[in-house]
Enzyme design. Structure first.
Site, PDB file in Angstrom:
ATOM      1  NE  ARG A 108       2.131   4.406   1.913  1.00  0.00           N
ATOM      2  CZ  ARG A 108       3.178   3.944   2.229  1.00  0.00           C
ATOM      3  NH1 ARG A 108       3.541   2.903   2.060  1.00  0.00           N
ATOM      4  NH2 ARG A 108       4.200   4.950   2.760  1.00  0.00           N
ATOM      5  CD  GLU A 384       9.408  -0.158   1.609  1.00  0.00           C
ATOM      6  OE1 GLU A 384      10.464  -0.850   0.957  1.00  0.00           O
ATOM      7  OE2 GLU A 384       8.684  -0.495   2.334  1.00  0.00           O
TER       8      GLU A 384
END
Length: 405
Positions: A108, A384
């Protein structure tokens, strides 16, 4: 009062999916289910038979072949319009991320960094020439991109970055280092953020072909998480670029932060993929493993664990779907993305750790996906945006008061 068919009046009686007790599937369109099925098919054939070995060996040897296969399916930059991109919805993209991370977070991440960071930066902030040059081959998986923001000494505080871009005649010259860069060592192009010496100063983004003299990307080894992923350092030592290498559409930290919000949205869904995979493994194992004369699935404490995991998976998936529908209709505010990332990664980690206890000693074996997902999510938890930073984003939205410093 019962009907003649034996169903309670007004109650639909269908076979229960133990991984979707709330019937979330009923909220998806046939087209969305088709996207999910297509991604699951490619993961079943191209990823799942190999990913435990890739993880154990700490490598992703087939990354270019995999990128082309994912590109052929339209998954790279799939939520972007034009330039060879599929132009699909945010929910479609989210479902794809869920299936990809159900196989492995590293896979991913490959798709997320390519589409939501590198491609999105060029698509959103680049010149028409930059878009025409890079986006079609990146969408096809023929070119791989990376995104250079984090530095060895600056992660949560990108405003403190030390990478500098200075003008030299008509060119830009960049010096600095970036750290923990997914796809870095195999990338054909890097989107690098640097502080400039223009009159207005501030941060600018640069499109850097990785073959440019002075650019190198040493591979980071000895990771115990995201091992089926290419992670690198970027070193820029007097990298000379033409004037048109700069992204013209944005100045300041608004540029990289807009890209990060795109990537964080994918994580909201992806984390639920890792959680679903771990719950599925625990449920199957509990039905097969016998102790004290019966399957451990028949014991109250095991069922309590399974029920807890199912409820958390349901809530996280519903949150992801809500944010996806909102992104498609009215857009997302940063604090809404932070709510999703903070909640879903924490809940996914909880599910993986609980699943590990159901499997007992077998839970640490790579014959099962649980320990792999669990260690991967330890990285997803802090990249992130760390949990602390997302809490501060939410807190500022609630109070109107920034507490970052």
């Amino acid at each position: 009062m019962s009907t003649t068919s034996g169903k309670a009046t007004g109650t639909a009686r269908t076979r229960t999916d133990p991984l979707d007790l709330a019937g979330i599937d009923d909220m998806l369109s046939p087209e969305e289910k088709a996207v999910r099925a297509a991604v699951r098919q490619v993961c079943d054939s191209a990823v799942d038979p190999h990913v435990a070995e890739w993880f154990e060996n700490g490598e992703l040897p087939a990354i270019r072949e995999l990128a082309r296969e994912l590109g052929g399916l339209g998954l790279l930059g799939m939520h972007l319009e034009g330039y060879g991109c599929a132009g699909m919805s945010a929910v479609d993209y989210g479902l794809a991320c869920l299936e990809l991370e159900a196989s492995d977070s590293g896979i991913r991440s490959l798709v997320s960094v390519q589409g939501s960071l590198a491609m999105y930066a060029i698509w959103k902030h680049g010149s028409e020439e930059q878009k025409q040059r890079w986006l079609p081959p990146m969408a096809a998986g023929e070119a791989i991109g990376c995104f250079g923001l984090t530095e060895p000494d600056h992660g949560s505080d990108p405003a403190g970055m030390r990478t500098r871009a200075r003008r030299d005649g008509g060119d830009w010259v960049i010096d600095g280092r970036k750290m923990w860069i997914t796809n870095g060592s195999v990338a054909d192009v890097a989107v690098v953020w640097a502080r400039t010496e223009d009159e207005d100063g501030g941060v600018r983004g640069f499109v850097v072909p990785t073959g440019t003299p002075g650019f190198s990307a040493p591979l980071i080894k000895h990771k115990l998480s995201l091992r089926a992923s290419v992670t690198s350092e970027l070193v820029l030592d007097g990298v000379r670029l033409p004037a048109d290498a700069v992204l013209p559409g944005v100045r300041g930290l608004r540029g990289p932060l807009s890209c990060l919000n795109e990537a964080r949205y994918g994580i909201v869904w992806g984390a639920m993929g890792a959680a679903r995979s771990s719950l599925a493994a625990a449920l199957e194992y509990a039905g097969q493993r016998s102790q004290f004369g019966k399957p451990i699935a028949g014991f109250q404490l095991t069922q309590e664990k399974l029920a807890h995991m199912a409820v958390e998976l349901t809530c996280g998936t519903l949150l992801a779907l809500h944010l996806g529908r909102r992104k498609d209709s009215t857009g997302l505010r940063p604090e809404q993305v932070s709510i999703g990332k903070l909640n879903n990664v924490n809940k996914a980690l909880d599910i993986c750790r609980t699943a590990r206890t159901v499997l007992g000693a077998n839970g640490i074996s790579l014959e099962y996906p649980v320990i792999r997902h669990m260690t991967n999510l330890e990285s997803v938890l802090t990249y992130e945006g760390t949990p602390e930073m997302h809490k501060l984003v939410i807190g500022q939205a609630m109070t109107g008061l920034p507490a970052f410093r």
